[in-house]
Design a protein around this motif. Structure first.
Motif, PDB file in Angstrom:
ATOM      1  N   VAL A 151       0.846  -1.189   0.000  1.00 24.19           N
ATOM      2  CA  VAL A 151       0.000   0.000   0.000  1.00 24.19           C
ATOM      3  C   VAL A 151       0.882   1.240   0.000  1.00 24.19           C
ATOM      4  N   SER A 152       0.597   2.141  -0.933  1.00 19.99           N
ATOM      5  CA  SER A 152       1.269   3.432  -1.008  1.00 19.99           C
ATOM      6  C   SER A 152       0.185   4.500  -0.859  1.00 19.99           C
ATOM      7  N   ILE A 153       0.386   5.422   0.066  1.00 22.55           N
ATOM      8  CA  ILE A 153      -0.630   6.434   0.377  1.00 22.55           C
ATOM      9  C   ILE A 153      -0.055   7.821   0.111  1.00 22.55           C
ATOM     10  N   GLU A 154      -0.842   8.641  -0.591  1.00 16.09           N
ATOM     11  CA  GLU A 154      -0.462  10.034  -0.846  1.00 16.09           C
ATOM     12  C   GLU A 154      -1.480  10.955  -0.194  1.00 16.09           C
ATOM     13  N   TYR A 155      -1.001  12.124   0.203  1.00 19.94           N
ATOM     14  CA  TYR A 155      -1.838  13.150   0.815  1.00 19.94           C
ATOM     15  C   TYR A 155      -1.745  14.402  -0.042  1.00 19.94           C
ATOM     16  N   ALA A 156      -2.887  15.011  -0.361  1.00 19.95           N
ATOM     17  CA  ALA A 156      -2.885  16.211  -1.202  1.00 19.95           C
ATOM     18  C   ALA A 156      -2.472  17.437  -0.405  1.00 19.95           C
ATOM     19  N   ASP A 157      -2.827  17.449   0.861  1.00 22.04           N
ATOM     20  CA  ASP A 157      -2.559  18.594   1.717  1.00 22.04           C
ATOM     21  C   ASP A 157      -1.410  18.247   2.658  1.00 22.04           C
ATOM     22  N   PRO A 158      -0.396  19.106   2.784  1.00 23.38           N
ATOM     23  CA  PRO A 158       0.743  18.772   3.639  1.00 23.38           C
ATOM     24  C   PRO A 158       0.401  18.709   5.124  1.00 23.38           C
ATOM     25  N   VAL A 159      -0.765  19.209   5.527  1.00 26.42           N
ATOM     26  CA  VAL A 159      -1.139  19.216   6.936  1.00 26.42           C
ATOM     27  C   VAL A 159      -2.266  18.220   7.231  1.00 26.42           C
ATOM     28  N   GLU A 160      -3.211  18.099   6.315  1.00 26.49           N
ATOM     29  CA  GLU A 160      -4.379  17.246   6.542  1.00 26.49           C
ATOM     30  C   GLU A 160      -3.980  15.772   6.602  1.00 26.49           C
ATOM     31  N   ASN A 161      -4.654  15.022   7.448  1.00 21.01           N
ATOM     32  CA  ASN A 161      -4.359  13.602   7.610  1.00 21.01           C
ATOM     33  C   ASN A 161      -5.186  12.703   6.703  1.00 21.01           C
ATOM     34  N   ARG A 162      -6.028  13.272   5.842  1.00 27.21           N
ATOM     35  CA  ARG A 162      -6.854  12.454   4.964  1.00 27.21           C
ATOM     36  C   ARG A 162      -6.087  12.107   3.698  1.00 27.21           C
ATOM     37  N   PRO A 163      -5.920  10.799   3.428  1.00 35.30           N
ATOM     38  CA  PRO A 163      -5.267  10.408   2.173  1.00 35.30           C
ATOM     39  C   PRO A 163      -6.059  10.898   0.959  1.00 35.30           C
TER      40      PRO A 163
END
Length: 187
Positions: A151-163
């Protein structure tokens, strides 16, 4: 050329015809209920499928809708304490013990719902050994291997914890899930 919804409905009907349940241990549902909207693309060997996705998860179980770009439901999947049901656009139903069992029987690989319900929240699934765990500078989960899934997870926002995107691979199966919105705590 047939419409997308008809092709997807026929694909599901053809792949799930004669599907038999494989016994799987029940996995407890995630305590954090959510309502997710996004897009999913699946590749397995020479086959590929993509659609819009809506997923409601709560203590009663999981409900997933696979939709065309225009919003027409191609397939509706429900996974709860009494097992899983897939209803196609043509209203044909297929049943198994779980969504994992439905996809294992039909496709030869399982849709990793038990782990995915945690991975979309940026968490490792409890009770399943994890290896290759990676975290970013904000200590958010960005990589792990669980139950033979990388599993590889990316986050759009550098602060938000939602993938915002997950790439999930196991053998010949490749799943990409793009999360457009995720509301937690939904009943």
């Amino acid at each position: 050329m047939p419409s997308i919804s008809r092709c997807c409905g026929l694909l599901f009907a053809a792949l799930l015809a004669g599907c038999a349940a494989n016994p799987l241990s029940p996995v407890p549902h995630n305590d954090a209920a959510f309502d997710l909207s996004g897009r999913i693309a699946v590749r397995y060997q020479e086959r590929a499928f993509s659609s819009a996705l809506r997923w409601k998860q709560n203590a009663a179980g999981d409900e997933l809708w696979l939709n065309t770009p225009l919003g027409q439901t191609v397939a509706h999947l429900e996974d709860g304490r009494d097992g899983a049901v897939l209803t196609t656009a043509e209203q044909k139903q297929y049943r198994a013990q779980s969504i994992e069992a439905l996809t294992q029987s039909a496709f030869g690989w399982r849709f990793p719902l038990a782990g995915l319900r945690y991975w979309v929240l940026g968490q490792a699934a409890p009770g399943i050994g994890a290896s290759g765990v990676g975290r970013d500078a904000a200590n958010r989960l960005i990589a792990l291997t669980q139950a033979d899934w990388q599993v590889s997870i990316e986050y759009a926002d550098p602060v938000e914890n939602r993938p915002s995107r997950l790439d999930i691979n196991s053998g010949d199966a490749r799943i990409r899930l793009v999360i457009d919105s995720l509301e937690r705590g939904m009943p």
